[in-house]
Structures are given as C-alpha cells and as structure tokens.
Design a protein around this motif. Structure first.
Motif, PDB file in Angstrom:
ATOM      1  N   ALA A  56       6.969  -8.473   6.511  1.00  0.00           N
ATOM      2  CA  ALA A  56       5.593  -8.681   6.964  1.00  0.00           C
ATOM      3  C   ALA A  56       4.884  -7.349   7.185  1.00  0.00           C
ATOM      4  N   LEU A  57       5.569  -6.396   7.818  1.00  0.00           N
ATOM      5  CA  LEU A  57       4.962  -5.084   8.025  1.00  0.00           C
ATOM      6  C   LEU A  57       4.679  -4.394   6.692  1.00  0.00           C
ATOM      7  N   GLY A  58       5.541  -4.637   5.708  1.00  0.00           N
ATOM      8  CA  GLY A  58       5.302  -4.084   4.380  1.00  0.00           C
ATOM      9  C   GLY A  58       4.017  -4.612   3.775  1.00  0.00           C
ATOM     10  N   PHE A  59       3.795  -5.929   3.866  1.00  0.00           N
ATOM     11  CA  PHE A  59       2.575  -6.526   3.317  1.00  0.00           C
ATOM     12  C   PHE A  59       1.346  -6.123   4.130  1.00  0.00           C
ATOM     13  N   ILE A  60       1.506  -6.012   5.445  1.00  0.00           N
ATOM     14  CA  ILE A  60       0.388  -5.579   6.282  1.00  0.00           C
ATOM     15  C   ILE A  60      -0.019  -4.158   5.910  1.00  0.00           C
ATOM     16  N   ALA A  61       0.976  -3.285   5.748  1.00  0.00           N
ATOM     17  CA  ALA A  61       0.688  -1.903   5.369  1.00  0.00           C
ATOM     18  C   ALA A  61       0.058  -1.838   3.986  1.00  0.00           C
ATOM     19  N   PHE A  62       0.540  -2.662   3.059  1.00  0.00           N
ATOM     20  CA  PHE A  62      -0.028  -2.723   1.713  1.00  0.00           C
ATOM     21  C   PHE A  62      -1.508  -3.114   1.778  1.00  0.00           C
ATOM     22  N   SER A  63      -1.819  -4.111   2.599  1.00  0.00           N
ATOM     23  CA  SER A  63      -3.207  -4.577   2.727  1.00  0.00           C
ATOM     24  C   SER A  63      -4.105  -3.509   3.329  1.00  0.00           C
ATOM     25  N   ILE A  64      -3.598  -2.837   4.358  1.00  0.00           N
ATOM     26  CA  ILE A  64      -4.401  -1.786   4.998  1.00  0.00           C
ATOM     27  C   ILE A  64      -4.591  -0.614   4.049  1.00  0.00           C
ATOM     28  N   GLY A  65      -3.532  -0.250   3.328  1.00  0.00           N
ATOM     29  CA  GLY A  65      -3.637   0.836   2.369  1.00  0.00           C
ATOM     30  C   GLY A  65      -4.663   0.559   1.297  1.00  0.00           C
ATOM     31  N   SER A  66      -4.788  -0.713   0.920  1.00  0.00           N
ATOM     32  CA  SER A  66      -5.756  -1.074  -0.119  1.00  0.00           C
ATOM     33  C   SER A  66      -7.194  -0.831   0.323  1.00  0.00           C
ATOM     34  N   GLU A  67      -7.403  -0.703   1.642  1.00  0.00           N
ATOM     35  CA  GLU A  67      -8.752  -0.429   2.155  1.00  0.00           C
ATOM     36  C   GLU A  67      -9.100   1.057   2.065  1.00  0.00           C
ATOM     37  N   LEU A  68      -8.099   1.895   1.812  1.00  0.00           N
ATOM     38  CA  LEU A  68      -8.334   3.340   1.771  1.00  0.00           C
ATOM     39  C   LEU A  68      -8.792   3.775   0.377  1.00  0.00           C
ATOM     40  N   LYS A  69      -9.963   3.379   0.027  1.00  0.00           N
ATOM     41  CA  LYS A  69     -10.518   3.781  -1.262  1.00  0.00           C
ATOM     42  C   LYS A  69     -11.199   5.145  -1.124  1.00  0.00           C
ATOM     43  N   SER A 235       9.315   5.903   6.704  1.00  0.00           N
ATOM     44  CA  SER A 235       8.505   4.826   7.267  1.00  0.00           C
ATOM     45  C   SER A 235       8.089   3.817   6.195  1.00  0.00           C
ATOM     46  N   PRO A 236       8.474   2.538   6.344  1.00  0.00           N
ATOM     47  CA  PRO A 236       8.012   1.530   5.390  1.00  0.00           C
ATOM     48  C   PRO A 236       6.506   1.324   5.461  1.00  0.00           C
ATOM     49  N   LEU A 237       5.919   1.566   6.643  1.00  0.00           N
ATOM     50  CA  LEU A 237       4.472   1.435   6.777  1.00  0.00           C
ATOM     51  C   LEU A 237       3.756   2.464   5.916  1.00  0.00           C
ATOM     52  N   LEU A 238       4.168   3.727   6.030  1.00  0.00           N
ATOM     53  CA  LEU A 238       3.519   4.769   5.242  1.00  0.00           C
ATOM     54  C   LEU A 238       3.745   4.553   3.755  1.00  0.00           C
ATOM     55  N   LEU A 239       4.969   4.158   3.373  1.00  0.00           N
ATOM     56  CA  LEU A 239       5.291   3.963   1.968  1.00  0.00           C
ATOM     57  C   LEU A 239       4.442   2.846   1.362  1.00  0.00           C
ATOM     58  N   CYS A 240       4.386   1.703   2.047  1.00  0.00           N
ATOM     59  CA  CYS A 240       3.622   0.561   1.519  1.00  0.00           C
ATOM     60  C   CYS A 240       2.115   0.808   1.586  1.00  0.00           C
ATOM     61  N   MET A 241       1.669   1.564   2.588  1.00  0.00           N
ATOM     62  CA  MET A 241       0.262   1.953   2.627  1.00  0.00           C
ATOM     63  C   MET A 241      -0.088   2.776   1.392  1.00  0.00           C
ATOM     64  N   ALA A 242       0.809   3.705   1.042  1.00  0.00           N
ATOM     65  CA  ALA A 242       0.571   4.558  -0.127  1.00  0.00           C
ATOM     66  C   ALA A 242       0.498   3.726  -1.401  1.00  0.00           C
ATOM     67  N   ILE A 243       1.324   2.685  -1.505  1.00  0.00           N
ATOM     68  CA  ILE A 243       1.276   1.797  -2.672  1.00  0.00           C
ATOM     69  C   ILE A 243      -0.087   1.111  -2.755  1.00  0.00           C
ATOM     70  N   GLY A 244      -0.502   0.500  -1.635  1.00  0.00           N
ATOM     71  CA  GLY A 244      -1.783  -0.194  -1.612  1.00  0.00           C
ATOM     72  C   GLY A 244      -2.947   0.728  -1.922  1.00  0.00           C
ATOM     73  N   THR A 245      -2.911   1.942  -1.359  1.00  0.00           N
ATOM     74  CA  THR A 245      -3.977   2.915  -1.614  1.00  0.00           C
ATOM     75  C   THR A 245      -4.021   3.313  -3.082  1.00  0.00           C
ATOM     76  N   THR A 246      -2.839   3.563  -3.661  1.00  0.00           N
ATOM     77  CA  THR A 246      -2.770   3.964  -5.073  1.00  0.00           C
ATOM     78  C   THR A 246      -3.307   2.869  -5.981  1.00  0.00           C
ATOM     79  N   VAL A 247      -2.870   1.638  -5.741  1.00  0.00           N
ATOM     80  CA  VAL A 247      -3.303   0.515  -6.576  1.00  0.00           C
ATOM     81  C   VAL A 247      -4.818   0.324  -6.495  1.00  0.00           C
ATOM     82  N   SER A 248      -5.372   0.383  -5.288  1.00  0.00           N
ATOM     83  CA  SER A 248      -6.802   0.129  -5.121  1.00  0.00           C
ATOM     84  C   SER A 248      -7.666   1.227  -5.736  1.00  0.00           C
TER      85      SER A 248
END
Length: 393
Positions: A56-69, A235-248
């Motif tokens: 769940a924290l992975g998906f939450i971090a992914f979603s938040i990272g996607s906002e970092l355009k 940190s899984p939060l930082l890693l998944c945030m980076a994924i979401g940010t990169t994709v977005s």
C-alpha cells in the motif's frame, strides 16, 4: 483479509454519514477488531500481514510521485523547497528543545526523537484529498511537499542518530562519512533505482494492449519495486515516488497509466488503513507520560509554525500560509520505522522513543484526517457537493 476489507468498508460508510473522512472510519474499524478491543485480529496475526502495509505504501508513494511534474514544479518554484525545509526543521527544532527543557531528557534522546518529528505520513492526507476531490493552492502546495518530506526526514534522522551514538558512546565516533555520506547515498540509490524502473515501465507500457494489461504490468512493477527496496535496504517510499515521477514526466499518455492504477488501489487503501488501526495498541498511550504529551503537542506547533513561516518567505497565497500546517499532522509508517531503527541503535533510549512514537501515531492518525479536512474546507478547496452529501466508497 476479507474481514479487514468488509469492516473497513462498513466503518468508512458509517463515519461518512457524520461528514467525517472515510479514512478515519477505516482506522476506527481496525482498532475495534484489533487487539485493543475485540481481539478478532490479534497483534501477532497483524505482524504476519505486513505485506499489506508495504504494498500500500508503494502505491501511495507511486501516486504522490506522479504529482511531481517538472512543469508544475517550475510553476511553484523554489518556494516548495523552502516550505518543506521550514515545516520539517520547525518540528525537529521545537521538539528537540522541548524535550530537553520541558521533558528533562538528555541531548542524544532529544535530537533523535526530534528528527523523527520531521516525518509526515502522506497516506491519510492523500485519501482525504481524493475523497473530497480537493483542488486549489493548498493542495497544489501540499502534494509536492509530502513527496519531498520523507527525503528531508531520512537525512535529518541519519545525521541525528549518528550524533546520538557518539554522545552515548555507542557505535563508535561521529564521522563526517557516517553523518552525511551514508544517509545521502541511501536516498540517491533509491532515487536512481526508481528512475531506472520508471524508464523501463514507460517503455514497456507502450506495448501493453488495453487497460487490463497495463494494469497488470504496473501492479507487477510496484510489487517488484517494493521487494527491490527491501533487498537494497533503501526507502520504498522514495523508490516508488521516483517511479511515479519518472512515468508522469516522460510518458506522453501517463494519465492512462495512473487512471488504471486508480482502479486497483481503493481496496488496497481500505485494507491498509483498517490494518493500521488493528495494529495500534491503545495501551501504549498510558505509558508515554509527559514526554509523549510534549511530543504530540509541540510537533504540531512546529509543523504549523514552520509551514506558515516557509509559506510567507515563499510569498504563497494567504490560504497556504494559514492552513497548510494543519494538513501535515498525520504521522505513521515512516515514523514507526525510524523509531524501530532508533531502538536498535540506541538501546538506552530506544524503547521509550518507540513507545512515544506509537502513542503519538494513535493520536495523529485519528486527528490528522479531521484536521486535514477542516483545513481544506476553510481554504475553500473541497468539492462542496461531496461535503454536503453522504459519500460512497
């Protein structure tokens, strides 16, 4: 798992009738069936379901990272960085000083628990924003801040725990390498791995046929990423945030990927927060005493004052200056993880630090969503049609 989902669903619906955030209902439902009350899901069973929290924290971090355009960050500019540093360090400084003066604690104890005060749990805040479809300057400022907040928290904690070891004569001398290099390398490694995985996901997504394949692909990538973060101890939060940010930022149709993920995450989030409620041990509140009360109150003051000062320096809108701090109160997973690390690193203080953080988590996770809703409502950023009507999950 079925019980966790159903109890969370029902309790969320019940509290929504009282115009409360559904995430508060999930937590209350979890507390009810957990070890503190009915004991239907004892604490030893909760420990075996930790994968729920991790994913769940992975998906939450992914979603938040996607906002970092990048386009959005350019618009908000350096002000976001200033506010993030002010709200995080404001809590660190005030909690550290309060523990030494009001709590009578030594410097090593105070700087470590002060460092943990920087951490903010993005999950509850994100759920409230989604439930009430909040939009506006406060939300636009809040999302990138909670995305960067953990990076600041990890750096400050890494420095503080190293200094505290030296002060306590545990774990050797304080060196510049241990104080700065190790925590910075952990952050850099997590971000680099996340960017690499994000590029791979963006490339492979082009060949996905239909939403179902894209959904399966994205879920698989997030699961694997959480496992990779555990393997490399980052940190899984930082890693998944980076994924979401990169994709977005590199995918022209990134919204398609984010939309299909949103189809999968609601039951995961319900399970996560209900599970978090079941994991809470309310008896901890009786053990934290004066130091716990100081931490709970002073951290909120530090967050509110720090965010307000940072927003004024950044010349943010008045609503951001007034209400942003109240949306930064929730604290959960990252803080508990740091407390457990402190327990291992500082045996003399670790148990007390962990008890205080667990007790504070009980209070923050219950009060945080309510304060977030209140702040966003006063800022005029919630969908009035949702606030005025009962909300279904």
């Amino acid at each position: 798992m079925g019980l966790i989902l159903l109890v969370g669903l029902v309790s969320g619906r019940i509290v929504s009738k009282f115009k409360l955030p559904e995430v508060t209902g999930y937590l209350l439902g979890g507390v009810l069936i957990g070890g503190s009350f009915l004991n239907i899901i004892p604490h030893d069973i909760v420990g075996q379901l930790s994968i729920i929290s991790e994913v769940a924290l992975g998906f939450i971090a992914f979603s938040i990272g996607s906002e970092l355009k990048i386009s959005h960050i350019k618009k908000v500019g350096k002000g976001i960085v200033i506010i993030t540093l002010c709200e995080a360090l404001g809590a660190v400084i005030l909690v550290t000083l309060a523990m030494m003066t009001l709590g009578g604690k030594d410097l090593s104890f105070s700087i470590v628990i002060g460092a943990i005060a920087a951490a903010t749990a993005p999950a509850a805040t994100l759920m409230v924003i989604r439930q009430y479809k909040a939009k506006g300057p406060v939300v636009n400022t809040l999302l990138p801040i909670v995305a960067m907040d953990d990076a600041v928290g990890i750096i400050v904690f890494g420095v503080s725990i190293t200094v505290a070891k030296g002060l306590s004569s545990i774990g050797g001398e304080v060196t510049l390498y241990n104080m700065l290099f190790e925590p910075i390398m952990e952050i850099v490694l997590a971000v680099v791995i996340g960017i690499g995985i994000g590029i791979i996901l963006a490339f492979i997504s082009k060949s996905a046929k239909g939403g179902d394949q894209l959904l399966a692909l994205t879920i698989g990538v997030v699961f694997i990423s959480v496992g990779i973060s555990s393997h490399f101890n980052v940190s899984p939060l930082l890693l998944c945030m980076a994924i979401g940010t990169t994709v977005s930022n590199i995918m022209p149709n990134s919204k398609r990927t984010l939309d299909v993920v949103d189809r999968f995450t609601p039951p995961i989030f319900i399970a996560f927060f209900t599970f978090a409620g079941a994991e809470l041990d309310l008896s901890v509140l009786l053990t934290v005493g004066l130091a716990g009360a100081i931490y709970i109150v002073v951290r909120v003051i530090g967050k509110v004052l720090g965010a307000g000062i940072g927003a004024r320096i950044a010349k943010s809108p008045k609503t951001v200056q007034q209400y942003l701090g109240l949306t930064l109160v929730p604290q959960a997973g990252v803080a508990i993880g740091l407390a457990m690390a402190a327990q291992e690193a500082l045996p003399n203080h670790g148990m007390e630090i962990r008890a205080i953080i667990l007790g504070a988590t009980v209070v923050y996770e219950m009060a945080g969503p309510l304060l977030t809703k209140m702040a966003l409502t006063k800022a005029g950023e919630v969908d009035k049609n949702i606030v005025n009507n009962t909300v279904s999950v």
